[in-house]
Design a protein around this motif. Sequence first.
Motif, mmCIF file in Angstrom:
data_model
loop_
_atom_site.group_PDB
_atom_site.id
_atom_site.type_symbol
_atom_site.label_atom_id
_atom_site.label_comp_id
_atom_site.label_asym_id
_atom_site.label_seq_id
_atom_site.Cartn_x
_atom_site.Cartn_y
_atom_site.Cartn_z
ATOM 1 N N LEU A 4 0.913 -1.307 0.122
ATOM 2 C CA LEU A 4 0.075 -0.006 0.050
ATOM 3 C C LEU A 4 0.872 1.171 0.101
ATOM 4 O O LEU A 4 1.836 1.367 0.755
ATOM 5 C CB LEU A 4 -0.835 0.050 1.259
ATOM 6 C CG LEU A 4 -1.766 -1.204 1.429
ATOM 7 C CD1 LEU A 4 -2.575 -1.146 2.939
ATOM 8 C CD2 LEU A 4 -2.756 -1.286 0.335
ATOM 9 N N THR A 5 0.626 2.034 -0.809
ATOM 10 C CA THR A 5 1.165 3.459 -0.974
ATOM 11 C C THR A 5 0.642 4.557 -0.854
ATOM 12 O O THR A 5 -0.596 4.930 -1.619
ATOM 13 C CB THR A 5 2.238 3.365 -2.173
ATOM 14 O OG1 THR A 5 2.873 2.198 -2.613
ATOM 15 C CG2 THR A 5 3.090 4.526 -2.208
ATOM 16 N N CYS A 96 -2.870 4.296 5.364
ATOM 17 C CA CYS A 96 -3.811 3.481 4.475
ATOM 18 C C CYS A 96 -3.796 1.810 5.151
ATOM 19 O O CYS A 96 -2.497 1.557 5.316
ATOM 20 C CB CYS A 96 -3.387 3.608 3.097
ATOM 21 S SG CYS A 96 -4.609 2.604 2.277
ATOM 22 N N ALA A 97 -4.970 1.180 5.353
ATOM 23 C CA ALA A 97 -4.669 -0.144 5.921
ATOM 24 C C ALA A 97 -5.662 -0.989 4.933
ATOM 25 O O ALA A 97 -6.458 -0.326 4.099
ATOM 26 C CB ALA A 97 -5.228 -0.092 6.996
ATOM 27 N N ALA A 98 -5.589 -2.175 4.804
ATOM 28 C CA ALA A 98 -6.458 -2.995 3.825
ATOM 29 C C ALA A 98 -6.826 -4.401 4.914
ATOM 30 O O ALA A 98 -5.822 -4.856 5.533
ATOM 31 C CB ALA A 98 -5.628 -3.643 2.715
ATOM 32 N N GLY A 99 -7.928 -4.979 4.667
ATOM 33 C CA GLY A 99 -8.251 -6.049 5.424
ATOM 34 C C GLY A 99 -9.284 -6.878 4.894
ATOM 35 O O GLY A 99 -10.128 -6.151 3.983
ATOM 36 N N LEU A 100 -9.955 -7.615 5.731
ATOM 37 C CA LEU A 100 -11.057 -8.421 5.290
ATOM 38 C C LEU A 100 -12.263 -7.993 5.882
ATOM 39 O O LEU A 100 -13.400 -7.549 4.947
ATOM 40 C CB LEU A 100 -10.934 -9.870 5.953
ATOM 41 C CG LEU A 100 -12.070 -10.868 5.522
ATOM 42 C CD1 LEU A 100 -12.156 -11.094 3.969
ATOM 43 C CD2 LEU A 100 -11.836 -12.078 6.168
ATOM 44 N N GLN A 101 -12.296 -7.397 6.998
ATOM 45 C CA GLN A 101 -13.763 -6.791 7.368
ATOM 46 C C GLN A 101 -13.581 -5.267 7.608
ATOM 47 O O GLN A 101 -12.474 -4.831 7.919
ATOM 48 C CB GLN A 101 -13.956 -7.285 8.631
ATOM 49 C CG GLN A 101 -14.198 -9.095 8.609
ATOM 50 C CD GLN A 101 -14.618 -9.715 10.017
ATOM 51 O OE1 GLN A 101 -14.076 -9.089 10.888
ATOM 52 N NE2 GLN A 101 -15.450 -10.453 10.002
ATOM 53 N N GLN A 102 -14.481 -4.890 7.451
ATOM 54 C CA GLN A 102 -14.859 -3.226 8.118
ATOM 55 C C GLN A 102 -14.917 -3.325 9.176
ATOM 56 O O GLN A 102 -15.789 -3.552 10.026
ATOM 57 C CB GLN A 102 -16.144 -2.714 7.143
ATOM 58 C CG GLN A 102 -16.036 -1.144 6.931
ATOM 59 C CD GLN A 102 -17.337 -1.037 5.970
ATOM 60 O OE1 GLN A 102 -18.228 -1.519 5.875
ATOM 61 N NE2 GLN A 102 -17.006 0.371 5.284
ATOM 62 N N GLN A 114 2.898 3.053 4.700
ATOM 63 C CA GLN A 114 4.144 3.740 5.364
ATOM 64 C C GLN A 114 3.644 4.990 5.976
ATOM 65 O O GLN A 114 4.320 5.564 6.829
ATOM 66 C CB GLN A 114 5.431 4.006 4.477
ATOM 67 C CG GLN A 114 6.167 2.971 3.900
ATOM 68 C CD GLN A 114 6.485 1.869 5.239
ATOM 69 O OE1 GLN A 114 7.317 2.402 5.904
ATOM 70 N NE2 GLN A 114 6.021 0.633 5.053
ATOM 71 N N GLY A 115 2.670 5.497 5.427
ATOM 72 C CA GLY A 115 2.294 6.848 5.836
ATOM 73 C C GLY A 115 2.370 7.934 5.325
ATOM 74 O O GLY A 115 3.549 8.170 4.582
ATOM 75 N N THR A 116 1.726 9.130 5.334
ATOM 76 C CA THR A 116 1.760 10.253 4.702
ATOM 77 C C THR A 116 1.497 11.468 5.723
ATOM 78 O O THR A 116 0.451 11.410 6.352
ATOM 79 C CB THR A 116 1.069 10.546 3.372
ATOM 80 O OG1 THR A 116 1.450 11.864 2.785
ATOM 81 C CG2 THR A 116 -0.567 10.633 3.642
#
Length: 122
Positions: A4-5, A96-102, A114-116
């Motif tokens: 993730l960028t 930013c993050a990614a996963g299976l469930q909200q 890495q964050g901004t």
Amino acid sequence: QVYLTESGGGLVQAGGSLRLSCITSTRTLATSTMAWFRQAPGKEREFVATIRWTFGDTYYAGSVKGRFSCSRDTAKKTVYLQMNRLEPEDTGVYYCAAGLQQSDRAQTYAYWGQGTQVTVSS
């Protein structure tokens, strides 16, 4: 492997706007939900917003509801966080993050960028 960028952070005056972007290297079931979190200096990481790829449904933290808007472009594998009427309290590193469930819990998300940095001056 999922990467993730984030991009789009910067310095803005209070009342201004910024749009963050997060591109993911892949879309799978394991990354069906994308989220934004932020962390201010000396504070814990806190939930900002989440969006699901399939339905585009969103959920926001109370502190940003009505000011921030999350959207996605499935073709570009990119999610956006439009931030309006920014306040100094919005300052922090946005992840930013990614996963299976909200979820609004950071532990739910397996993949992180890495964050901004977003800095809002008064």
